[in-house]
Design an enzyme around this catalytic site. Structure first.
Site, PDB file in Angstrom:
ATOM      1  N   ASP A 135      -3.467  -5.417   0.517  1.00  0.00           N
ATOM      2  CA  ASP A 135      -2.767  -4.286   1.106  1.00  0.00           C
ATOM      3  C   ASP A 135      -3.728  -3.106   1.272  1.00  0.00           C
ATOM      4  O   ASP A 135      -4.733  -3.004   0.560  1.00  0.00           O
ATOM      5  CB  ASP A 135      -1.599  -3.859   0.213  1.00  0.00           C
ATOM      6  N   ARG A 136      -3.388  -2.237   2.162  1.00  0.00           N
ATOM      7  CA  ARG A 136      -4.242  -1.087   2.482  1.00  0.00           C
ATOM      8  C   ARG A 136      -4.705  -0.325   1.242  1.00  0.00           C
ATOM      9  O   ARG A 136      -5.886   0.006   1.098  1.00  0.00           O
ATOM     10  CB  ARG A 136      -3.447  -0.150   3.401  1.00  0.00           C
TER      11      ARG A 136
END
Length: 346
Positions: A135-136
């Site tokens: 995830d970012r």
């Protein structure tokens, strides 16, 4: 005798017949049509009877929309400026890199030192692929392969859960009564497109849009609570006899006392499957969302400091090397929040 030139009829673009359309073989067309019909029938049946499964975790809070947009814009700027990946390991077939938080995965491809052609020869540029994704705002280990054959093998290994992974997370919430636990649940998108936890009994059932509930499981161990505890190396949870929770209903309402729910819990997660936002969802369900994970109930601010992302770190990876056949294990350097947490543990 004078020869006259041969006059050929001019064909206008409109008169030209289009090339024949490429159509798949009849058997394949029938299989695709049958699959689509099956999905449509399942969706229509569930919609008609009102029998879509209900998620057992809450929807995204309203405040998360603005926070996520702000973080996305910041990450986009950081990713554009990201130019040098931190390489943990590299050989001629793959590289293992340490992704910083707040940077999109794709930025690592161009930031890898080998991503440019050597000696100005374009053919020497490797064909880079992301074997896994984070995830970012999650930091930690990612694997980048350098050719299609190795990419296919590693992606297959990740998909079949043959890669062992550990994560570290700093959570804020209710202190668990257990030291180790395994949680099994369903996973899927709700009608609003949000990832949610579902009951295990709903696995396989159709969701709005035609997808279905899939199973997911995670093992957790508590490393410390409110500074009390001891950091230790990952254990072999495959042989540990630990308590197991099978999600069948919504999580019980916790005590509303602020002093009770605002505990700092440092955990290690061992995902047994690879669903989107799996660890984040399970932490939310267990009553201690990850710090800064606003989308899944985490605090936006802690101890007077705004959280610019969630405190989740991909700590280690272990897999069979797709070319050498050797078992390899990699560890990522700890992020600052993890080092600070460990330093306060007595």
């Amino acid at each position: 005798m004078t020869r006259l030139p041969l006059l050929l009829p001019l064909l206008s673009p409109r008169a030209a017949s289009p090339p024949p359309a490429l159509t798949p073989p009849p058997a394949r067309r029938l299989a695709v049509a049958a699959a689509r019909a099956s999905v449509q029938d399942a969706v229509m049946s569930a919609a008609a009877t009102g029998e879509y499964p209900c998620p057992v975790s809450p929807p995204y809070p309203a405040v998360s929309k603005d926070v996520e947009l702000r973080r996305a814009l910041t990450a986009s700027a950081r990713s554009g400026a990201y130019s040098s990946a931190a390489v943990v390991f590299e050989d001629e077939w793959l590289a293992v890199v340490d992704k910083p938080a707040g940077v999109y995965c794709e930025a690592l491809l161009s930031a890898l030192p080998c991503s440019t052609a050597s000696s100005g020869d374009p053919s020497s540029k490797p064909n880079l692929h992301l074997a896994n994704r984070l995830d970012r705002d999650t930091s930690g280990l990612m694997v980048i392969t350098k050719c299609n054959k190795v990419a296919a093998k590693l992606v297959k290994a990740f998909t079949e859960h043959k890669v062992k992974k550990t994560y570290l997370a700093l959570c804020i919430g209710y202190p668990p009564a257990w030291e180790k636990i395994k949680i099994c649940s369903g996973h899927g998108r709700s009608k609003h497109g949000a990832w949610r936890v579902y009951a295990m009994s709903d696995v396989g059932r159709t969701l709005p849009g035609g997808s279905s509930v899939r199973d997911m499981s995670t093992k957790f161990e508590v490393l410390g609570t409110d500074g009390e505890g001891q950091y230790r190396e990952p254990s072999n949870v495959d042989i540990d006899d630990i308590e197991s929770i099978t999600v069948q209903e919504k999580a019980a309402d916790q005590i509303s006392n602020v002093d009770v729910k605002n505990h700092m819990i440092f955990v290690r997660a061992y995902p047994q499957s690879g669903r989107t936002h799996q660890i984040r969802l399970h932490c939310q369900y267990l009553g201690f969302p990850i710090r800064g994970d606003v989308k899944y109930g985490g605090v936006i601010e802690w101890n007077g400091v705004d959280c610019d992302g969630h405190a989740l770190h991909a700590e280690s990876l272990s897999f069979v090397h797709p070319v050498t056949g050797l078992l390899v294990t990699f560890r990522a350097p700890l992020p600052s929040w993890a080092n600070e947490t460990i330093s306060t543990m007595g």
